[in-house]
Design a protein around this motif. Structure first.
Motif, PDB file in Angstrom:
ATOM      1  N   TRP A  72       0.843  -1.197   0.000  1.00 59.08           N
ATOM      2  CA  TRP A  72       0.000   0.000   0.000  1.00 59.08           C
ATOM      3  C   TRP A  72       0.878   1.247   0.000  1.00 59.08           C
ATOM      4  CZ3 TRP A  72      -4.394  -1.580  -1.445  1.00 59.08           C
ATOM      5  CH2 TRP A  72      -4.986  -2.725  -0.916  1.00 59.08           C
ATOM      6  N   ASN A  73       0.303   2.348  -0.412  1.00 50.80           N
ATOM      7  CA  ASN A  73       1.047   3.604  -0.377  1.00 50.80           C
ATOM      8  C   ASN A  73       0.060   4.753  -0.380  1.00 50.80           C
ATOM      9  OD1 ASN A  73       0.787   4.806  -3.292  1.00 50.80           O
ATOM     10  ND2 ASN A  73       0.962   2.576  -3.458  1.00 50.80           N
ATOM     11  N   GLY A  74       0.576   5.922  -0.076  1.00 48.81           N
ATOM     12  CA  GLY A  74      -0.284   7.095  -0.092  1.00 48.81           C
ATOM     13  C   GLY A  74       0.536   8.361  -0.098  1.00 48.81           C
ATOM     14  N   LYS A  75      -0.133   9.445  -0.441  1.00 48.55           N
ATOM     15  CA  LYS A  75       0.503  10.749  -0.347  1.00 48.55           C
ATOM     16  C   LYS A  75      -0.560  11.764   0.033  1.00 48.55           C
ATOM     17  CE  LYS A  75       0.002  11.742  -5.302  1.00 48.55           C
ATOM     18  NZ  LYS A  75       0.697  11.921  -6.576  1.00 48.55           N
ATOM     19  N   ALA A  76      -0.134  12.797   0.709  1.00 44.49           N
ATOM     20  CA  ALA A  76      -1.071  13.840   1.112  1.00 44.49           C
ATOM     21  C   ALA A  76      -0.335  15.167   1.151  1.00 44.49           C
ATOM     22  CB  ALA A  76      -1.640  13.532   2.500  1.00 44.49           C
ATOM     23  N   TYR A  77      -1.048  16.222   0.785  1.00 45.81           N
ATOM     24  CA  TYR A  77      -0.425  17.540   0.887  1.00 45.81           C
ATOM     25  C   TYR A  77      -1.486  18.600   1.150  1.00 45.81           C
ATOM     26  CZ  TYR A  77      -1.727  17.972  -4.100  1.00 45.81           C
ATOM     27  OH  TYR A  77      -2.405  17.999  -5.289  1.00 45.81           O
ATOM     28  N   VAL A  78      -0.987  19.728   1.647  1.00 44.97           N
ATOM     29  CA  VAL A  78      -1.847  20.877   1.911  1.00 44.97           C
ATOM     30  C   VAL A  78      -1.499  21.946   0.881  1.00 44.97           C
ATOM     31  CG1 VAL A  78      -2.490  22.641   3.595  1.00 44.97           C
ATOM     32  CG2 VAL A  78      -1.893  20.333   4.364  1.00 44.97           C
ATOM     33  N   PRO A  79      -2.395  22.204  -0.081  1.00 49.91           N
ATOM     34  CA  PRO A  79      -2.045  23.127  -1.175  1.00 49.91           C
ATOM     35  C   PRO A  79      -1.528  24.484  -0.693  1.00 49.91           C
ATOM     36  CG  PRO A  79      -4.067  21.969  -1.686  1.00 49.91           C
ATOM     37  CD  PRO A  79      -3.705  21.585  -0.279  1.00 49.91           C
ATOM     38  N   SER A  80      -2.134  25.018   0.382  1.00 52.27           N
ATOM     39  CA  SER A  80      -1.752  26.362   0.812  1.00 52.27           C
ATOM     40  C   SER A  80      -0.372  26.406   1.470  1.00 52.27           C
ATOM     41  CB  SER A  80      -2.795  26.913   1.792  1.00 52.27           C
ATOM     42  OG  SER A  80      -2.845  26.086   2.945  1.00 52.27           O
ATOM     43  N   LEU A  81       0.165  25.233   1.835  1.00 57.38           N
ATOM     44  CA  LEU A  81       1.474  25.200   2.500  1.00 57.38           C
ATOM     45  C   LEU A  81       2.621  24.878   1.546  1.00 57.38           C
ATOM     46  CD1 LEU A  81       0.695  23.337   5.874  1.00 57.38           C
ATOM     47  CD2 LEU A  81       0.940  25.796   5.487  1.00 57.38           C
ATOM     48  N   LEU A  82       2.312  24.599   0.271  1.00 60.09           N
ATOM     49  CA  LEU A  82       3.374  24.217  -0.666  1.00 60.09           C
ATOM     50  C   LEU A  82       4.351  25.377  -0.843  1.00 60.09           C
ATOM     51  CD1 LEU A  82       1.340  22.408  -3.485  1.00 60.09           C
ATOM     52  CD2 LEU A  82       2.573  21.365  -1.579  1.00 60.09           C
ATOM     53  N   PRO A  83       5.671  25.103  -0.861  1.00 63.73           N
ATOM     54  CA  PRO A  83       6.646  26.164  -1.090  1.00 63.73           C
ATOM     55  C   PRO A  83       6.464  26.756  -2.490  1.00 63.73           C
ATOM     56  CG  PRO A  83       7.717  24.168  -0.289  1.00 63.73           C
ATOM     57  CD  PRO A  83       6.302  23.800  -0.624  1.00 63.73           C
ATOM     58  N   PRO A  84       6.921  27.984  -2.693  1.00 66.68           N
ATOM     59  CA  PRO A  84       6.838  28.589  -4.021  1.00 66.68           C
ATOM     60  C   PRO A  84       7.578  27.729  -5.041  1.00 66.68           C
ATOM     61  CG  PRO A  84       7.617  30.177  -2.374  1.00 66.68           C
ATOM     62  CD  PRO A  84       7.574  28.863  -1.701  1.00 66.68           C
ATOM     63  N   ASN A  85       7.018  27.599  -6.215  1.00 75.83           N
ATOM     64  CA  ASN A  85       7.653  26.866  -7.325  1.00 75.83           C
ATOM     65  C   ASN A  85       7.794  25.358  -7.069  1.00 75.83           C
ATOM     66  OD1 ASN A  85       8.015  29.356  -8.688  1.00 75.83           O
ATOM     67  ND2 ASN A  85       9.890  29.697  -7.491  1.00 75.83           N
ATOM     68  N   PHE A  86       7.109  24.867  -6.050  1.00 69.41           N
ATOM     69  CA  PHE A  86       7.189  23.424  -5.769  1.00 69.41           C
ATOM     70  C   PHE A  86       6.357  22.652  -6.797  1.00 69.41           C
ATOM     71  CE2 PHE A  86       5.609  19.556  -3.699  1.00 69.41           C
ATOM     72  CZ  PHE A  86       6.806  18.994  -3.270  1.00 69.41           C
ATOM     73  N   SER A  87       6.949  21.601  -7.352  1.00 67.83           N
ATOM     74  CA  SER A  87       6.220  20.751  -8.292  1.00 67.83           C
ATOM     75  C   SER A  87       5.686  19.531  -7.562  1.00 67.83           C
ATOM     76  CB  SER A  87       7.145  20.303  -9.424  1.00 67.83           C
ATOM     77  OG  SER A  87       6.546  19.232 -10.115  1.00 67.83           O
ATOM     78  N   LEU A  88       4.414  19.224  -7.767  1.00 67.87           N
ATOM     79  CA  LEU A  88       3.815  18.058  -7.100  1.00 67.87           C
ATOM     80  C   LEU A  88       4.513  16.758  -7.488  1.00 67.87           C
ATOM     81  CD1 LEU A  88       0.032  18.996  -7.318  1.00 67.87           C
ATOM     82  CD2 LEU A  88       1.505  19.083  -5.298  1.00 67.87           C
ATOM     83  N   ASP A  89       5.196  16.759  -8.650  1.00 74.64           N
ATOM     84  CA  ASP A  89       5.935  15.558  -9.062  1.00 74.64           C
ATOM     85  C   ASP A  89       7.070  15.232  -8.096  1.00 74.64           C
ATOM     86  OD1 ASP A  89       4.316  15.329 -11.241  1.00 74.64           O
ATOM     87  OD2 ASP A  89       5.700  16.329 -12.615  1.00 74.64           O
ATOM     88  N   GLU A  90       7.436  16.218  -7.264  1.00 81.60           N
ATOM     89  CA  GLU A  90       8.525  15.974  -6.312  1.00 81.60           C
ATOM     90  C   GLU A  90       8.062  15.150  -5.112  1.00 81.60           C
ATOM     91  OE1 GLU A  90      11.057  19.562  -5.601  1.00 81.60           O
ATOM     92  OE2 GLU A  90       9.818  20.453  -7.175  1.00 81.60           O
ATOM     93  N   ILE A  91       6.763  14.954  -4.982  1.00 83.35           N
ATOM     94  CA  ILE A  91       6.255  14.106  -3.891  1.00 83.35           C
ATOM     95  C   ILE A  91       6.319  12.655  -4.358  1.00 83.35           C
ATOM     96  CG2 ILE A  91       4.315  13.591  -2.381  1.00 83.35           C
ATOM     97  CD1 ILE A  91       3.322  16.425  -2.808  1.00 83.35           C
ATOM     98  N   LYS A  92       7.209  11.896  -3.771  1.00 80.37           N
ATOM     99  CA  LYS A  92       7.414  10.509  -4.191  1.00 80.37           C
ATOM    100  C   LYS A  92       7.462   9.591  -2.978  1.00 80.37           C
ATOM    101  CE  LYS A  92       9.965  11.746  -8.346  1.00 80.37           C
ATOM    102  NZ  LYS A  92      11.262  11.919  -8.980  1.00 80.37           N
ATOM    103  N   GLN A  93       6.984   8.363  -3.173  1.00 79.13           N
ATOM    104  CA  GLN A  93       7.050   7.403  -2.069  1.00 79.13           C
ATOM    105  C   GLN A  93       8.440   6.765  -2.019  1.00 79.13           C
ATOM    106  OE1 GLN A  93       4.535   7.315  -4.276  1.00 79.13           O
ATOM    107  NE2 GLN A  93       2.664   7.544  -3.102  1.00 79.13           N
TER     108      GLN A  93
END
Lengths: 158, 424
Positions: free
Chosen positions: A137-158
């Motif tokens: 199993w795996n998962g990911k979670a994020y809070v859009p308002s807390l993302l650093p400037p210029n952060f790419s969601l592709d950088e979230i990896k398991q």
């Protein structure tokens, strides 16, 4: 060089204090949490932790006794803005999702689903995507308002 | 995604439209035994050269995709399973709408569908410190329930004295927080979307390591009637297990055989679940490509030039799940879905650890439009959604329509090699 057991203990205490003071994080804070204040949560999860720098953020990786890996993405401001997990065993999501756990559960319960292998919760202030199959199993979670400037969601990896 | 109120209104409307259009759509598909698929796919697409076995009631049973016991489900294959008290031929119950899942292991039944007479005769498994209860962790939540011995029969194939899970057993109301903190509770027919599930994937047990470590928190020793449970070791035989591996014959794996579905979807679809691979005249591999899986059940999928190393083929996933940031999405729980402006025809290469490859084509339609146009339909071959895992690519139920898909169990030998592998 030989240390007496007492000397080793003193050294260990100093190292622990340094970690608690926020030096050389790893931390375990839970999504949205303040990384600098909750280092001791690694102890609660009985995990092994290490950290690696990213582009404007730090990834703290915790290996739980179950073998499950938890990554925490910590912004320069010390906030956990994303988490991931991966393993045969699902981690304590009240810990990894922190204060967002109840929101996740409420949103996930809205529609019954017989497909038990994937789930997405997409709220204005919370995105959780889980998936896999039994034994992996795996998962990911994020809070859009807390993302650093210029952060790419592709950088979230398991 | 599937708003219940909107669904009720659209359902009523669609029934009128369906009646008006009936006869022209061919939307209610059944496979009347042996027949050749008539799909329009290429050699890599669904339907080409497919022959669906007859449901002979011995090693091949009818499998149906419909809206489930409480309605509203999409792309979930169900079969009927007979559960008996161990050794009994009279204290039995045949339970319909048991979900067929090639991405899990073990037989699990929701307690409310079992008669009290049968439940009382299913021997409760015990461990040091109490009665054995499992926290089954799924991708979308957890199921809590006790482990019991039962004889499990499908067709004429019997798994004797299997350790099965009775989900939502009222004898064990105290769920440890370690379990409940893994997500939402799915312990009723309504929340589970099925009367139970048969996990018939490429491995035998649901844990393995639980014989040596309690850290997974799958298995618990609990006092009968409620109270504090503690994590426990189990024997391999006590773990929930793939029932097919326990059959005396036809125990090498399963084949899911479902016909093609039109682009607009179908109200329901009927096909066949075949037991055994290469063990009888109706389950040979033929010219199927064998894709060997790793020890987590993963193969590779190459899509748009990128190799995804945690790829799998899974009847327990009701859509195809993969990431493609060029396709728009809509919706929230249970899934965010792809909603392209017009239907896309895409291609991917599936690759086994044995380096065998198969190129497959698949379609991605606008899921929101398909659902709202056909709210009573339960089968779609063109719905896809993003996946959590960055290295993941999951061919779910849309992939199974128009193809005979083989799942062979670890350690089981066939003419195509030893499992775990997928083939189609």
């Amino acid at each position: 060089m030989k240390y007496t057991s007492r000397a080793r203990r003193v050294l260990g205490t100093a190292l622990g204090a340094a970690l608690l003071a926020g030096m050389a994080l790893p931390a375990f804070a839970g999504l949205g949490g303040d990384a600098s204040t909750v280092t001791a949560d690694v102890v609660k999860m009985k995990g092994q932790a290490r950290s690696a720098p990213g582009n404007g953020y730090t990834v703290s990786q915790i290996t739980l006794p179950s073998g499950t890996l938890v990554n925490e993405y910590i912004s320069a401001e010390g906030k956990v803005f994303a988490v991931t997990w991966k393993g045969a065993s699902v981690p304590d999501l009240s810990q990894t999702l922190g204060s967002y756990f109840e929101e996740y559960k409420a949103a996930a319960s809205v529609a019954p689903h017989a497909s038990h292998h994937h789930l997405t919760v997409r709220q204005p202030d919370l995105v959780v995507v889980t998936g896999g199959h039994m034994r992996a199993w795996n998962g990911k979670a994020y809070v859009p308002s807390l993302l650093p400037p210029n952060f790419s969601l592709d950088e979230i990896k398991q | 995604m599937r708003d219940p109120v909107r669904k009720v209104i659209l359902f009523a409307l669609s029934q009128l439209l369906f009646l008006a259009a009936c006869g022209g759509g061919g939307a209610n598909l059944t496979s009347g035994g042996s027949g050749t698929g008539t799909g329009t796919g290429t050699s890599t697409g669904p339907g080409a050269g497919q022959t669906i076995a007859a449901a002979n009631g011995t090693n091949a049973i009818t499998m149906t995709v419909d809206s489930g016991p409480n309605g509203g489900q999409v792309n979930i294959p169900y079969v009927s399973v007979t559960i008996c008290a161990p050794g009994s031929t009279s204290n039995c119950q045949t339970i319909d709408r048991m979900e067929v899942d090639t991405g899990s292991y073990g037989v699990r039944v929701i307690s409310s569908v079992l008669s009290s007479t049968l439940l009382a005769a299913l021997t409760q498994e015990t461990v040091t410190g109490g009665n054995l209860v499992e926290c089954t962790m799924f991708g979308d939540g957890y199921s809590w329930g006790s482990m019991h011995l039962a004889d499990v029969t499908m067709g004429t194939e019997k798994a004797a004295s299997q350790s099965i899970q009775v989900i939502g057993d009222s004898n064990y109301p105290t769920i440890p927080t370690t379990c409940s903190n893994t997500g939402t509770q799915e312990d009723t027919v309504a929340t589970f979307g099925a009367n139970g599930i048969i996990g018939v994937g490429p491995f035998v047990t649901d844990c393995g390591d639980c014989t040596a470590s309690t850290e997974s928190a799958f298995y618990w020793a609990c006092p009968n009637g409620g109270g504090t449970c503690s994590q426990t070791l189990v024997t391999l035989a006590q773990e929930a297990s793939n029932p097919v591996a326990a059959f005396t014959t036809d125990n090498t794996g399963v084949i899911l055989e479902l016909p093609t579905v039109p682009d607009g979807g179908a109200v329901k679809v009927s096909g066949v679940l075949v037991f055994g691979v290469g063990t009888a005249s109706n389950n040979g591999l033929g010219s199927a490509t064998v894709l060997t899986a790793d020890n987590e059940g993963f193969i590779n999928t190459i899509y748009k030039g990128v190799t995804y190393t945690q790829a799998f083929i899974d009847s327990g996933s009701n859509f195809n799940f993969f990431n493609d940031s060029t396709i728009g999405t809509q919706g929230t729980a249970p899934n965010q879905v792809y909603t392209p402006g017009s239907q896309l025809t895409l291609s991917a290469i599936e690759q086994g650890l044995n380096n065998a490859e198969a190129t497959v084509s698949f379609k991605v339609g606008n899921a929101e439009t398909l659902f709202s146009n056909n709210p009573s339909y339960s089968a779609f071959d063109n719905i896809a959604a993003p996946i959590s895992q960055s290295q993941g690519f999951d061919f779910g139920m849309p992939f199974f329509y128009g193809r005979n898909v083989f799942t062979v169990i670890e350690g089981k030998g066939t003419s195509g090699g030893i499992g775990p592998f997928f083939a189609f």
